[in-house]
Design an enzyme around this catalytic site. Structure first.
Site, short mmCIF file in Angstrom:
data_model
loop_
_atom_site.label_atom_id
_atom_site.label_comp_id
_atom_site.label_asym_id
_atom_site.label_seq_id
_atom_site.Cartn_x
_atom_site.Cartn_y
_atom_site.Cartn_z
N CYS A 247 0.87 -1.18 0.00
CA CYS A 247 0.00 0.00 0.00
C CYS A 247 0.90 1.22 0.00
O CYS A 247 2.07 1.13 -0.39
CB CYS A 247 -0.97 -0.03 1.17
N ASN B 213 2.33 1.40 4.34
CA ASN B 213 2.64 0.11 5.01
C ASN B 213 2.34 0.15 6.51
O ASN B 213 3.04 -0.48 7.30
CB ASN B 213 4.10 -0.31 4.74
N CYS C 70 -1.39 0.61 7.39
CA CYS C 70 -2.82 0.30 7.52
C CYS C 70 -3.20 -0.94 6.71
O CYS C 70 -3.38 -2.03 7.25
CB CYS C 70 -3.68 1.50 7.10
N ARG C 71 -3.35 -0.78 5.39
CA ARG C 71 -3.92 -1.85 4.57
C ARG C 71 -2.99 -3.04 4.38
O ARG C 71 -3.41 -4.19 4.59
CB ARG C 71 -4.32 -1.29 3.19
N SER C 72 -1.74 -2.79 3.95
CA SER C 72 -0.89 -3.95 3.62
C SER C 72 -0.46 -4.76 4.85
O SER C 72 -0.39 -6.00 4.75
CB SER C 72 0.31 -3.56 2.74
N ASP D 68 -8.03 3.71 1.10
CA ASP D 68 -7.15 4.11 2.20
C ASP D 68 -8.00 4.50 3.42
O ASP D 68 -8.77 5.46 3.34
CB ASP D 68 -6.32 5.30 1.70
#
Ligand code: 4NP
Length: 165
Positions: free
Chosen positions: A8, A11, A13-15, A122
């Site tokens: 993301c 690095n 939150c999402r990934s 995001d």
């Protein structure tokens, strides 16, 4: 497919949440896959995930002790599959990928219920509900990806797909 990198922007939150969910699921299916995550940006190198991502991941039974790092050109040789959370991540990855562009996919490509090109949004400027929503999207995509891995289906694009930006 023996190794996968989730990517993301930050690095945090999402990934990392994708990494945690994928690790939990791969373990529960008895699959031995190298798993990591990284950001296209350098803002949060060395940081733990965002506290909301840690809470969401722990709620889902995931280890969330990873530290943020930035994508490196060597990642394109090292990993079999590189999974971008959104179109901007994907474009940035394809700029670095060289001949390995066929390894770059969008996360929600692996969710058969998602529209073509759908993104994991995001959640950084959102609230707790956005983190739950992102977690649910990631669970579906992880399940779809692991189903394909277990079925022996190709998870990368054909070589000519590298020009499809
Ligand atoms: P991520 O979320 O890409 O899912 O880790 C973000 C985290 C931090 C920032 C942007 C997105 N930031 O601008 O600091």
């Amino acid at each position: 497919m023996q190794s996968v990198l989730f990517v993301c922007l930050g690095n945090i939150c999402r990934s990392p949440l994708a990494e945690g969910i994928f690790r939990r699921e791969a373990l529960s299916r008895g699959l031995d896959i190298e798993i990591d995550s990284a950001g296209t940006g350098d803002y949060h190198i060395g940081s733990l995930p965002d506290h909301r991502a840690i809470a969401e991941g722990r709620q889902r039974g995931c280890d969330m002790s990873m530290r943020a790092r930035q994508v490196d050109v060597e990642d394109f040789d090292r990993f079999d599959l590189i999974v971008a959370m959104d179109g901007a991540n994907r474009r940035n990855l394809l700029r670095l990928a060289g001949a390995n562009g066929h390894k770059v996919r969008l996360m929600r490509d692996f969710d058969s219920g998602a529209a073509l090109g759908a993104e994991v949004p995001d959640p950084y400027y959102g609230g707790p509900a956005e983190f739950v929503e992102v977690g649910d999207m990631l669970e579906r995509a992880v399940a779809g990806l692991l189903d394909q891995v277990e079925a022996g289906a190709p998870v990368t694009r054909p070589e000519q797909g590298t020009m499809d930006m």
